[in-house]
Design a protein around this motif. Structure first.
Motif, PDB file in Angstrom:
ATOM      1  N   ASN A 161      -0.872   6.684   9.646  1.00  0.00           N
ATOM      2  CA  ASN A 161       0.257   6.067   8.800  1.00  0.00           C
ATOM      3  C   ASN A 161       0.735   4.833   9.728  1.00  0.00           C
ATOM      4  OD1 ASN A 161       2.731   5.749   7.509  1.00  0.00           O
ATOM      5  ND2 ASN A 161       3.466   7.699   8.240  1.00  0.00           N
TER       6      ASN A 161
ATOM      7  N   ASN B 249      -0.244   9.128  -9.340  1.00  0.00           N
ATOM      8  CA  ASN B 249      -1.360  10.015  -8.488  1.00  0.00           C
ATOM      9  C   ASN B 249      -1.843  10.957  -9.366  1.00  0.00           C
ATOM     10  OD1 ASN B 249      -0.119  12.348  -5.837  1.00  0.00           O
ATOM     11  ND2 ASN B 249      -2.275  11.654  -6.584  1.00  0.00           N
TER      12      ASN B 249
ATOM     13  N   ASN C 243       0.284   7.263  -0.422  1.00  0.00           N
ATOM     14  CA  ASN C 243      -0.972   6.791   0.337  1.00  0.00           C
ATOM     15  C   ASN C 243      -1.049   7.546   1.921  1.00  0.00           C
ATOM     16  OD1 ASN C 243      -3.052   5.404   1.759  1.00  0.00           O
ATOM     17  ND2 ASN C 243      -2.625   3.617   0.794  1.00  0.00           N
TER      18      ASN C 243
ATOM     19  N   LYS D  30       0.822  -1.289   0.072  1.00  0.00           N
ATOM     20  CA  LYS D  30       0.031   0.115   0.033  1.00  0.00           C
ATOM     21  C   LYS D  30       1.049   1.302  -0.022  1.00  0.00           C
ATOM     22  CE  LYS D  30      -3.956   0.394   0.374  1.00  0.00           C
ATOM     23  NZ  LYS D  30      -4.868   0.458  -0.661  1.00  0.00           N
ATOM     24  N   TYR D  31       1.824   1.241   0.717  1.00  0.00           N
ATOM     25  CA  TYR D  31       3.055   2.458   0.459  1.00  0.00           C
ATOM     26  C   TYR D  31       4.101   2.485  -0.421  1.00  0.00           C
ATOM     27  CZ  TYR D  31       0.754   3.644   5.188  1.00  0.00           C
ATOM     28  OH  TYR D  31      -0.351   4.059   6.101  1.00  0.00           O
TER      29      TYR D  31
ATOM     30  N   THR E   4      -6.288  12.539   4.797  1.00  0.00           N
ATOM     31  CA  THR E   4      -7.411  11.716   4.460  1.00  0.00           C
ATOM     32  C   THR E   4      -8.551  12.716   4.322  1.00  0.00           C
ATOM     33  OG1 THR E   4      -6.679  10.074   5.983  1.00  0.00           O
ATOM     34  CG2 THR E   4      -8.962   9.781   5.252  1.00  0.00           C
TER      35      THR E   4
ATOM     36  N   SER F  75      -4.674   3.982  -3.969  1.00  0.00           N
ATOM     37  CA  SER F  75      -5.039   4.862  -2.675  1.00  0.00           C
ATOM     38  C   SER F  75      -6.155   5.759  -3.014  1.00  0.00           C
ATOM     39  CB  SER F  75      -3.743   5.437  -2.412  1.00  0.00           C
ATOM     40  OG  SER F  75      -2.517   4.795  -2.165  1.00  0.00           O
TER      41      SER F  75
ATOM     42  N   LYS G  70      -6.782   8.320  -1.115  1.00  0.00           N
ATOM     43  CA  LYS G  70      -6.080   9.549  -0.840  1.00  0.00           C
ATOM     44  C   LYS G  70      -4.658   9.262  -0.792  1.00  0.00           C
ATOM     45  CE  LYS G  70      -7.455  13.592   0.285  1.00  0.00           C
ATOM     46  NZ  LYS G  70      -8.148  14.500  -0.513  1.00  0.00           N
ATOM     47  N   ALA G  71      -3.991   9.950  -1.868  1.00  0.00           N
ATOM     48  CA  ALA G  71      -2.599  10.033  -2.223  1.00  0.00           C
ATOM     49  C   ALA G  71      -1.777  10.898  -1.317  1.00  0.00           C
ATOM     50  CB  ALA G  71      -2.515   9.862  -3.641  1.00  0.00           C
TER      51      ALA G  71
ATOM     52  N   THR H 264      -4.381   7.673   3.252  1.00  0.00           N
ATOM     53  CA  THR H 264      -5.494   7.093   3.855  1.00  0.00           C
ATOM     54  C   THR H 264      -5.422   6.749   4.964  1.00  0.00           C
ATOM     55  OG1 THR H 264      -6.055   6.373   1.455  1.00  0.00           O
ATOM     56  CG2 THR H 264      -7.717   5.920   3.077  1.00  0.00           C
TER      57      THR H 264
ATOM     58  N   GLU I 245     -10.583   0.419   2.413  1.00  0.00           N
ATOM     59  CA  GLU I 245      -9.394   0.401   1.653  1.00  0.00           C
ATOM     60  C   GLU I 245      -8.490  -0.491   2.303  1.00  0.00           C
ATOM     61  OE1 GLU I 245      -5.603   3.330   0.241  1.00  0.00           O
ATOM     62  OE2 GLU I 245      -7.759   3.994   0.260  1.00  0.00           O
ATOM     63  N   TRP I 246      -8.150  -0.439   3.601  1.00  0.00           N
ATOM     64  CA  TRP I 246      -7.162  -1.245   4.297  1.00  0.00           C
ATOM     65  C   TRP I 246      -7.632  -2.386   5.006  1.00  0.00           C
ATOM     66  CZ3 TRP I 246      -2.351  -0.614   4.826  1.00  0.00           C
ATOM     67  CH2 TRP I 246      -1.509   0.590   4.539  1.00  0.00           C
TER      68      TRP I 246
END
Length: 499
Positions: A230, A428, A225, A220-221, A471, A464, A466-467, A227, A482-483
């Motif tokens: 962190n 992005n 990202n 994901k990272y 958020t 993502s 939200k990049a 979102t 998403e997660w």
């Protein structure tokens, strides 16, 4: 006590140590401070322009005492409601502008009220730059840039605040000050808050004992990202204080107040060249970005047909442009870079021949156009509509298909006048829509769009939602989707710990 009584008691105590000219409770000031650069508005009960760390510590102790929520604000350039509240707003702009250049510019200590562009001016004599590069850097302040993990046009994942932060000084919700760059401060905190440190270590071990979760976090990272909170620090670091410092990045001020950040600086190249490359379709422009990524490209900014028309570009109707930049330390290196990038785009059907320029008077005009896309497009919206901007990210191998899918999805939902632009080199994109909120039909139109964005970005491409830039209120409802529950539960435990 009722909530009204709590605010009254809080204000009474605050007035004992904050001068009256820095406290606002009248309707006009509260209305003004209840607006950021986004399209949300909340009216704070109390606005306080904070002066120093000791003051913030006392303010937070009082808010903790009366159980009143606090939100922090620097410049207020956030686009999704990060800097507004219906409770207590603590402003950290003026009075928070100190800095210290370290190691001949290799590092710099920054308070949250320094404007991003000012940091570049400070570092320029040392041949260095402030790596985070949001388009709003002439207004955005360091506190917001770090706390939202804002990145920008020349800032990939390698140069974001999360990666260049060395240490952070913070004020926690109980008023405690912790400086993760100071050994004495860390020792004192370990004595005063042993359970806090123990919980951070437990979370670290819990995350790393789950191979599937670690793999998920790294994937994901791998792209931009922001979102949710962190949780990458649990994978990257073992030292609890390193984890605590980096948990601050992207937290939007929901964990603690960041009073000072020590950042590694970036390299300032002596030579630069840019070209506006024009393509006949979004897909081909995206494919060219993927190809150029194999070469010496520093940035590649997508500008779709709406972006170009908003700035009266007359090159051709319906074209898509990629504003491409390369940098080097010598003229010879720059010329070699230009030759390589020109070779990489040769297979593509360019609308006009590629032409790179190293003349600042020319290429600065290109970048001024790019920086002004959001206000330019916003200026073309129909009267009565609200400009909404979001930023999503895809893994680079998915970029051509995802770009086309995103454009088709916006058109399908009736946003024919929408705009797609942004940091294509990092996968992005920002998309801009003009939205009405004056009828049930319009509300449902927007709701259906956002639900489809979720399906496209997360379910189809695992990207993502939200990049960069935090958020915000717009994407907060989508964090768990998403997660997944496992990662989201870690975020919740972090929030509960800091609270």
């Amino acid at each position: 006590m009722t909530k009204e009584e709590k605010y009254k008691a809080y204000l009474s105590e605050v007035k004992q140590f904050v001068s009256a000219d820095r406290i606002y409770t009248d309707d006009l000031h509260r209305l003004a401070w209840g607006t950021d650069a986004g399209f949300y508005r909340e009216i704070p009960e109390i606005v306080i322009r904070s002066k120093n760390e000791e003051e913030v510590s006392r303010l937070l102790k009082l808010s903790d005492k009366y159980e009143l929520p606090v939100t922090f604000r620097a410049a207020g350039t956030s686009l999704s409601g990060q800097a507004i509240t219906n409770s207590i707003l603590i402003v950290a702009g003026k009075h928070w502008e100190d800095y210290e250049v370290l190691d001949n510019g290799e590092r710099i200590k920054l308070q949250p009220g320094i404007i991003g562009d000012r940091v570049n001016q400070i570092l320029k004599p040392y041949g260095k730059i402030f790596s985070p590069d949001p388009a709003s850097k002439k207004s955005a302040m360091v506190g917001g840039i770090v706390m939202n993990n804002a990145s920008g046009m020349n800032c990939g994942t390698h140069a974001s605040s999360d990666r260049v932060l060395q240490s952070a000084r913070m004020v926690l919700s109980d008023g405690t000050v912790l400086d993760t760059g100071d050994e004495e401060s860390k020792k004192a905190f370990a004595v005063s808050h042993p359970d806090f440190i123990k919980k951070i270590e437990e979370l670290r071990d819990k995350v790393n004992s789950d191979e599937e979760l670690v793999k998920r976090i790294k994937h994901k990272y791998a792209i931009k990202n922001v979102t949710g909170l962190n949780i990458l620090p649990f994978v990257l670091f073992s030292d609890p204080f390193e984890i605590i410092a980096h948990l601050m990045v992207g937290s939007e001020g929901t964990l603690a107040f960041g009073s000072q950040f020590t950042m590694n600086s970036g390299h300032l190249y002596k030579h630069s060249a840019s070209a506006m490359l024009y393509f006949k379709s979004l897909r081909e422009a995206s494919e060219a970005v993927v190809a150029m990524r194999q070469g010496p490209v520093h940035s590649a900014e997508m500008l779709d047909k709406k972006s170009l028309s908003s700035v009266n570009d007359t090159t051709g109707v319906g074209l898509t442009a990629v504003l491409t930049e390369t940098k080097a330390d010598t003229k010879e290196e720059l010329d070699a870079n230009i030759a390589e990038l020109t070779r990489l785009v040769e297979p593509f059907d360019l609308a006009v021949p590629a032409r790179f320029t190293d003349n600042p008077a020319e290429y600065s005009k290109y970048w001024a156009i790019r920086s002004g896309i959001f206000p330019s497009v916003g200026g073309t919206r129909p009267i009565g509509t609200t400009v909404i901007i979001e930023d999503v990210a895809f893994h680079i191998e998915d970029l051509p298909n995802a770009t086309v899918d995103l454009a088709e999805m916006l058109e399908k939902h009736g946003y024919e006048d929408s705009c797609i632009y942004g940091h294509a080199l990092e996968g992005n994109y920002h998309f801009i829509i003009a939205q009405r909120f004056d009828s049930e039909a319009e509300l449902n139109k927007y709701k259906n769009l956002m639900l489809e964005v979720e399906k496209l970005v997360v379910d189809k491409y695992d990207g993502s939602l939200k990049a960069e830039h935090g958020t915000g209120k717009n994407m907060a409802p989508f964090v768990v989707h998403e997660w997944g529950e496992k990662a989201f539960s870690v975020m919740k435990e972090v929030k509960e710990l800091f609270d």
